[in-house]
Structure formats: structure tokens, C-alpha cells
Design a protein around this motif. Sequence first.
Motif, mmCIF file in Angstrom:
data_model
loop_
_atom_site.group_PDB
_atom_site.id
_atom_site.type_symbol
_atom_site.label_atom_id
_atom_site.label_comp_id
_atom_site.label_asym_id
_atom_site.label_seq_id
_atom_site.Cartn_x
_atom_site.Cartn_y
_atom_site.Cartn_z
ATOM 1 N N PHE A 26 -27.288 -6.850 -40.530
ATOM 2 C CA PHE A 26 -27.550 -8.236 -40.931
ATOM 3 C C PHE A 26 -26.312 -9.102 -40.758
ATOM 4 O O PHE A 26 -26.386 -10.223 -40.264
ATOM 5 N N LYS A 27 -25.149 -8.575 -41.162
ATOM 6 C CA LYS A 27 -23.902 -9.329 -41.026
ATOM 7 C C LYS A 27 -23.572 -9.581 -39.574
ATOM 8 O O LYS A 27 -23.118 -10.663 -39.199
ATOM 9 N N GLU A 28 -23.801 -8.571 -38.729
ATOM 10 C CA GLU A 28 -23.535 -8.742 -37.300
ATOM 11 C C GLU A 28 -24.458 -9.795 -36.705
ATOM 12 O O GLU A 28 -24.051 -10.627 -35.908
ATOM 13 N N LYS A 29 -25.719 -9.762 -37.120
ATOM 14 C CA LYS A 29 -26.681 -10.727 -36.599
ATOM 15 C C LYS A 29 -26.340 -12.130 -37.091
ATOM 16 O O LYS A 29 -26.479 -13.109 -36.372
ATOM 17 N N GLU A 30 -25.875 -12.221 -38.343
ATOM 18 C CA GLU A 30 -25.487 -13.514 -38.893
ATOM 19 C C GLU A 30 -24.270 -14.062 -38.164
ATOM 20 O O GLU A 30 -24.139 -15.263 -37.944
ATOM 21 N N LYS A 31 -23.384 -13.180 -37.752
ATOM 22 C CA LYS A 31 -22.160 -13.572 -37.072
ATOM 23 C C LYS A 31 -22.421 -14.003 -35.634
ATOM 24 O O LYS A 31 -21.787 -14.908 -35.109
ATOM 25 N N ASP A 32 -23.363 -13.357 -34.988
ATOM 26 C CA ASP A 32 -23.625 -13.634 -33.575
ATOM 27 C C ASP A 32 -25.123 -13.604 -33.341
ATOM 28 O O ASP A 32 -25.686 -12.589 -32.947
ATOM 29 N N TYR A 33 -25.757 -14.747 -33.601
ATOM 30 C CA TYR A 33 -27.211 -14.821 -33.553
ATOM 31 C C TYR A 33 -27.644 -15.573 -32.304
ATOM 32 O O TYR A 33 -27.212 -16.699 -32.080
ATOM 33 N N HIS A 34 -28.485 -14.973 -31.511
ATOM 34 C CA HIS A 34 -28.917 -15.577 -30.248
ATOM 35 C C HIS A 34 -30.405 -15.902 -30.306
ATOM 36 O O HIS A 34 -31.214 -15.075 -30.728
ATOM 37 N N ILE A 35 -30.745 -17.130 -29.851
ATOM 38 C CA ILE A 35 -32.138 -17.525 -29.695
ATOM 39 C C ILE A 35 -32.284 -18.233 -28.356
ATOM 40 O O ILE A 35 -31.322 -18.763 -27.807
ATOM 41 N N ASP A 36 -33.487 -18.251 -27.855
ATOM 42 C CA ASP A 36 -33.728 -18.854 -26.548
ATOM 43 C C ASP A 36 -34.034 -20.344 -26.635
ATOM 44 O O ASP A 36 -33.703 -21.108 -25.735
ATOM 45 N N GLU A 37 -34.657 -20.771 -27.696
ATOM 46 C CA GLU A 37 -35.072 -22.178 -27.783
ATOM 47 C C GLU A 37 -35.253 -22.572 -29.237
ATOM 48 O O GLU A 37 -35.706 -21.767 -30.056
ATOM 49 N N ILE A 38 -34.881 -23.826 -29.549
ATOM 50 C CA ILE A 38 -35.070 -24.346 -30.892
ATOM 51 C C ILE A 38 -35.552 -25.790 -30.787
ATOM 52 O O ILE A 38 -35.068 -26.562 -29.966
ATOM 53 N N THR A 39 -36.515 -26.170 -31.604
ATOM 54 C CA THR A 39 -37.055 -27.525 -31.620
ATOM 55 C C THR A 39 -36.820 -28.125 -33.004
ATOM 56 O O THR A 39 -37.326 -27.605 -34.003
ATOM 57 N N VAL A 40 -36.026 -29.184 -33.064
ATOM 58 C CA VAL A 40 -35.710 -29.812 -34.343
ATOM 59 C C VAL A 40 -35.755 -31.331 -34.198
ATOM 60 O O VAL A 40 -35.657 -31.861 -33.090
ATOM 61 N N LYS A 41 -35.866 -32.025 -35.311
ATOM 62 C CA LYS A 41 -35.823 -33.487 -35.318
ATOM 63 C C LYS A 41 -34.412 -33.992 -35.561
ATOM 64 O O LYS A 41 -34.062 -35.096 -35.160
ATOM 65 N N ARG A 42 -33.605 -33.166 -36.256
ATOM 66 C CA ARG A 42 -32.208 -33.520 -36.494
ATOM 67 C C ARG A 42 -31.417 -32.243 -36.710
ATOM 68 O O ARG A 42 -31.887 -31.304 -37.348
ATOM 69 N N LEU A 43 -30.200 -32.227 -36.165
ATOM 70 C CA LEU A 43 -29.308 -31.080 -36.291
ATOM 71 C C LEU A 43 -27.959 -31.564 -36.793
ATOM 72 O O LEU A 43 -27.331 -32.427 -36.177
ATOM 73 N N ASN A 44 -27.510 -31.048 -37.936
ATOM 74 C CA ASN A 44 -26.213 -31.401 -38.511
ATOM 75 C C ASN A 44 -25.198 -30.299 -38.229
ATOM 76 O O ASN A 44 -25.423 -29.147 -38.609
ATOM 77 N N ILE A 45 -24.083 -30.658 -37.588
ATOM 78 C CA ILE A 45 -22.981 -29.727 -37.375
ATOM 79 C C ILE A 45 -21.924 -30.026 -38.437
ATOM 80 O O ILE A 45 -21.486 -31.177 -38.568
ATOM 81 N N VAL A 46 -21.500 -29.000 -39.190
ATOM 82 C CA VAL A 46 -20.559 -29.202 -40.292
ATOM 83 C C VAL A 46 -19.284 -28.389 -40.075
ATOM 84 O O VAL A 46 -19.220 -27.540 -39.182
ATOM 85 N N ASP A 47 -18.268 -28.639 -40.916
ATOM 86 C CA ASP A 47 -17.023 -27.888 -40.832
ATOM 87 C C ASP A 47 -17.188 -26.528 -41.514
ATOM 88 O O ASP A 47 -18.282 -26.159 -41.940
ATOM 89 N N GLU A 48 -16.093 -25.773 -41.629
ATOM 90 C CA GLU A 48 -16.164 -24.429 -42.178
ATOM 91 C C GLU A 48 -16.569 -24.404 -43.649
ATOM 92 O O GLU A 48 -17.053 -23.389 -44.143
ATOM 93 N N SER A 49 -16.353 -25.502 -44.360
ATOM 94 C CA SER A 49 -16.764 -25.558 -45.762
ATOM 95 C C SER A 49 -18.279 -25.677 -45.891
ATOM 96 O O SER A 49 -18.849 -25.429 -46.957
ATOM 97 N N GLY A 50 -18.931 -26.084 -44.795
ATOM 98 C CA GLY A 50 -20.375 -26.262 -44.816
ATOM 99 C C GLY A 50 -20.818 -27.585 -45.406
ATOM 100 O O GLY A 50 -22.009 -27.817 -45.602
ATOM 101 N N GLU A 51 -19.873 -28.480 -45.688
ATOM 102 C CA GLU A 51 -20.203 -29.743 -46.344
ATOM 103 C C GLU A 51 -19.901 -30.975 -45.489
ATOM 104 O O GLU A 51 -20.693 -31.910 -45.437
ATOM 105 N N ALA A 52 -18.736 -31.016 -44.854
ATOM 106 C CA ALA A 52 -18.312 -32.216 -44.119
ATOM 107 C C ALA A 52 -18.949 -32.261 -42.728
ATOM 108 O O ALA A 52 -18.845 -31.307 -41.952
ATOM 109 N N LEU A 53 -19.584 -33.395 -42.421
ATOM 110 C CA LEU A 53 -20.215 -33.566 -41.105
ATOM 111 C C LEU A 53 -19.180 -33.679 -40.001
ATOM 112 O O LEU A 53 -18.134 -34.304 -40.176
ATOM 113 N N ARG A 54 -19.486 -33.074 -38.866
ATOM 114 C CA ARG A 54 -18.665 -33.231 -37.670
ATOM 115 C C ARG A 54 -19.476 -33.819 -36.518
ATOM 116 O O ARG A 54 -18.946 -34.470 -35.631
ATOM 117 N N MET A 55 -20.805 -33.602 -36.549
ATOM 118 C CA MET A 55 -21.664 -34.118 -35.487
ATOM 119 C C MET A 55 -23.106 -34.118 -35.987
ATOM 120 O O MET A 55 -23.508 -33.213 -36.704
#
Length: 232
Positions: A26-55
Motif C-alpha cells: 500500500f505504501k509503495e502504491k501510495e508513493k508511486d501510483y500510476h493511472i491511465d486517465e482521469i476526468t475532473v472538473k478541478r484539480l488543486n496542486i498543493v505544497d508538501e504541507s497539503g494546504e498551500a495552493l501552488r496550481m
Amino acid sequence: MKKHIFLTLFKILFTSIVFCYVFVAFKEKEKDYHIDEITVKRLNIVDESGEALRMVISNETRQHSGILNGKEMPQRERPAGIIFFNSVGDECGGLLYNGNDEQAGMVLSIDQYRDDQIMQLQYQENTFDDKRKYGLQIWDYKKEDGFDERYERYLELNTIEDKELREQRIAEMKSDSLWMEDRMFVGKNFQNQVGLFIKDQSGNARIRVYIDENDEPKFELLDKEGNVLGNK
């Protein structure tokens, strides 16, 4: 008795091994998770704290309204695209686009620190009558750290319907060094002129080097009132 103890120890050992395997997997999959396609309406990229927006990558309905000086802007209409945020949490630029039967456009904006946009790679089109402008646009802000005051004055402008009063308020903003001044454009304008167009700190056209719509080359120097001093 010994057999019972052995079976009990075996069960404990087997359960522990299975648990460790699942946990590591589970930890390995969490660390390096691969998917082929994702459909979303909005995607938030955050810093390492998981709180501050970067994109933020979003459609037009869920697009972020922006943050400046630590304050989130009021909700407003914004096209689909990408909004970038710097390490202090302020919006610092973006890539936005749209297009329909009346107008189309795409801009890559770069914002001044603690202020609004100062440079754009832009494309604008009136799709109804095929008029287009595209190139590099540069602006200036005379007053440092003037965004909050300028923004309040802009909000006031949006409530003024009287054209003469609106022009008066714009003149006052320019006098107070709060107006965003156009300084340079390189590209093709709505008059089908391709070239370099430079303005002074007050937004007055001073140098124009271009090829006009009749394929005639032009090199013009202008005074502050817009009178051509030299034409080659």
C-alpha cells in the motif's frame, strides 16, 4: 498441547507477514501510483504541507478567483485554464483560454509580485467579423504596492454608468499613478499592422515600427500628444 501452541504461533506469524506485505504494498502504491486517465472538473496542486495552493487546473465554472496579499478575491467569471500561486500563496500568473461564435482568446499571463499582470503572450479574436490581435503585451504600474487601492477604485468604476463621470474617475486614477499603463506591444494588432509599438510611462504612443495593411513599412516617432515627428 505443543501442537496447539505451534499452530497459534504459526497463525500469529502468518498474519503478521500478510499484514506487513499489504502495508508495504500500500505504501509503495501510495508513493508511486500510476493511472491511465482521469476526468475532473478541478484539480488543486498543493505544497508538501497539503494546504498551500501552488496550481489550480479548472473549468470555467469552478475556476479560482485568485489570491493577492493573502486575501482571496471575490468570486468572478474566469475562463478555464491554469492559475499559478507563488510560495507566499499569491496568484502569480496563469494560462487561460476560451472561444465561441462571438470571441476567442488565449493568454499566458505573468504577474508582478504583490500586484497584477505585467506581461502577456496573448491571442484575441472577434470571431464575428474575423478581427484578431496576437503577440507580446507589456504593462507598467507607476505606484508600488498600490494594488489594494487600485482594486477598490476599479470596483467603483464598474458601478458608474455615466460615461463622462467614468472618464473623470479614470483620469483621477491616472493622476494618482493607479492606472495600469500600456507600455509595449509586439505582434499583429486589430488594424492588421505587424510590428513594434512602444508607449511612454503615461501610456502615450511614442515609437511605431510596423508593416501596415498595404504592406508598406513604417517607422514613426511621436510626441506626447500623438503628433508624428518623423516618418520613414
